[in-house]
Motif scaffolding. Structure first.
Motif, mmCIF file in Angstrom:
data_model
loop_
_atom_site.group_PDB
_atom_site.id
_atom_site.type_symbol
_atom_site.label_atom_id
_atom_site.label_comp_id
_atom_site.label_asym_id
_atom_site.label_seq_id
_atom_site.Cartn_x
_atom_site.Cartn_y
_atom_site.Cartn_z
ATOM 1 N N SER A 160 0.845 -1.184 0.000
ATOM 2 C CA SER A 160 0.000 0.000 0.000
ATOM 3 C C SER A 160 0.884 1.239 0.000
ATOM 4 C CB SER A 160 -0.892 0.001 1.245
ATOM 5 O OG SER A 160 -1.563 1.225 1.356
ATOM 6 N N ASP B 217 -12.787 0.141 1.563
ATOM 7 C CA ASP B 217 -11.856 1.134 1.070
ATOM 8 C C ASP B 217 -10.511 0.854 1.740
ATOM 9 O OD1 ASP B 217 -11.199 3.447 -0.463
ATOM 10 O OD2 ASP B 217 -11.268 4.645 1.368
ATOM 11 N N ALA C 260 -6.303 1.996 -7.902
ATOM 12 C CA ALA C 260 -6.273 3.377 -8.383
ATOM 13 C C ALA C 260 -6.129 4.372 -7.236
ATOM 14 C CB ALA C 260 -7.540 3.682 -9.192
ATOM 15 N N LYS C 261 -6.603 3.996 -6.055
ATOM 16 C CA LYS C 261 -6.484 4.861 -4.878
ATOM 17 C C LYS C 261 -5.145 4.679 -4.163
ATOM 18 C CE LYS C 261 -11.409 5.100 -3.764
ATOM 19 N NZ LYS C 261 -12.415 4.770 -2.724
ATOM 20 N N GLY C 262 -4.300 3.776 -4.682
ATOM 21 C CA GLY C 262 -2.990 3.560 -4.086
ATOM 22 C C GLY C 262 -2.922 2.439 -3.071
ATOM 23 N N TYR C 263 -4.004 1.695 -2.934
ATOM 24 C CA TYR C 263 -4.004 0.556 -2.019
ATOM 25 C C TYR C 263 -3.425 -0.674 -2.707
ATOM 26 C CZ TYR C 263 -7.210 3.320 0.842
ATOM 27 O OH TYR C 263 -7.780 4.300 1.608
ATOM 28 N N GLU D 45 -10.473 -0.270 -8.474
ATOM 29 C CA GLU D 45 -10.755 0.938 -7.683
ATOM 30 C C GLU D 45 -9.746 1.112 -6.550
ATOM 31 O OE1 GLU D 45 -13.996 1.927 -4.306
ATOM 32 O OE2 GLU D 45 -14.852 1.252 -6.210
ATOM 33 N N CYS D 46 -9.491 0.051 -5.811
ATOM 34 C CA CYS D 46 -8.557 0.139 -4.690
ATOM 35 C C CYS D 46 -7.137 0.418 -5.179
ATOM 36 C CB CYS D 46 -8.606 -1.137 -3.848
ATOM 37 S SG CYS D 46 -10.143 -1.304 -2.902
ATOM 38 N N HIS E 281 -0.253 4.122 1.144
ATOM 39 C CA HIS E 281 -0.820 5.013 2.147
ATOM 40 C C HIS E 281 0.070 5.100 3.371
ATOM 41 C CE1 HIS E 281 -4.615 6.019 0.180
ATOM 42 N NE2 HIS E 281 -4.398 4.878 -0.447
ATOM 43 N N LYS F 32 -13.618 -3.695 -7.877
ATOM 44 C CA LYS F 32 -13.105 -3.252 -6.579
ATOM 45 C C LYS F 32 -11.580 -3.318 -6.555
ATOM 46 C CE LYS F 32 -14.913 -1.837 -3.438
ATOM 47 N NZ LYS F 32 -15.051 -0.450 -2.917
#
Length: 184
Positions: A7, A54, A85-88, A82-83, A9, A79
């Motif tokens: 990840s 998320d 693309a959010k950096g996860y 999507e995850c 984050h 999913k």
């Protein structure tokens, strides 16, 4: 190609990780001697769990992947995208739980991991699978959902086995079970 390891984050905060175990086993009430209403409720809960998540996501498929309903596969794949693309961290792996039995099927050839055909995401050895997931799951709160948990014989259950393996390979992890688990 999307990176599917760690990840991106903030490492000082606890990550939220969703682990989906054998989702292809869901949605077949006759297979589990379950009435359709109960199975519908379970599948609805599973889809809500996936849709609301998320954070990091790991999908562990089995030889049952080919029986997964199309809408479920689509939602899970969306999913993952999507995850990521959010950096996860987002990963889909194939767990070949019985190598001799797999030789009878074309599932290994047809199966596609997240990001296309990825032989490195097909695991014939359980230890290698869980070691590969350690960087994603360590230092996170893990929620497990999916197919089946044998309440009478938990040692035979993919859900209970996942809990044992996560706790054995991750030194800093909290594991909980979702209501979206097929129990029999």
């Amino acid at each position: 190609m999307t990176k599917t390891t760690q990840s991106t984050h903030d490492p000082s905060s606890r990550a939220q990780s969703l682990v989906l175990i054998w989702p292809g086993t869901l949605g077949h009430p006759s297979e589990w001697e379950m009435n359709e209403e109960h199975m519908f409720s379970l599948v609805t809960s599973f889809l809500e769990t996936v849709g609301e998540h998320d954070g990091n996501i790991v999908v562990i498929e089995s030889r049952w992947w080919q029986f997964q309903e199309g809408y479920m596969r689509y939602l899970i794949d969306q999913k993952l995208v999507e995850c990521a693309a959010k950096g996860y961290a987002a990963r889909k792996v194939l767990d070949i739980e019985d190598d001799d039995e797999v030789q009878e099927f074309d599932e290994v050839i047809e199966w596609r991991g997240f990001g296309g055909q990825r032989p490195d995401l097909i695991f014939r050895e359980e230890e290698a699978l869980w070691l590969s997931l350690q960087p994603i799951l360590n230092k996170s709160d893990v929620l497990i959902a999916g197919g089946w948990r044998d309440v009478e014989y938990p040692q035979n259950s993919p859900i209970d086995n996942a809990v044992r393996k996560i706790l054995a390979h991750c030194t800093d992890v909290n594991v909980s079970l979702s209501k979206a688990i097929l129990e029999h």
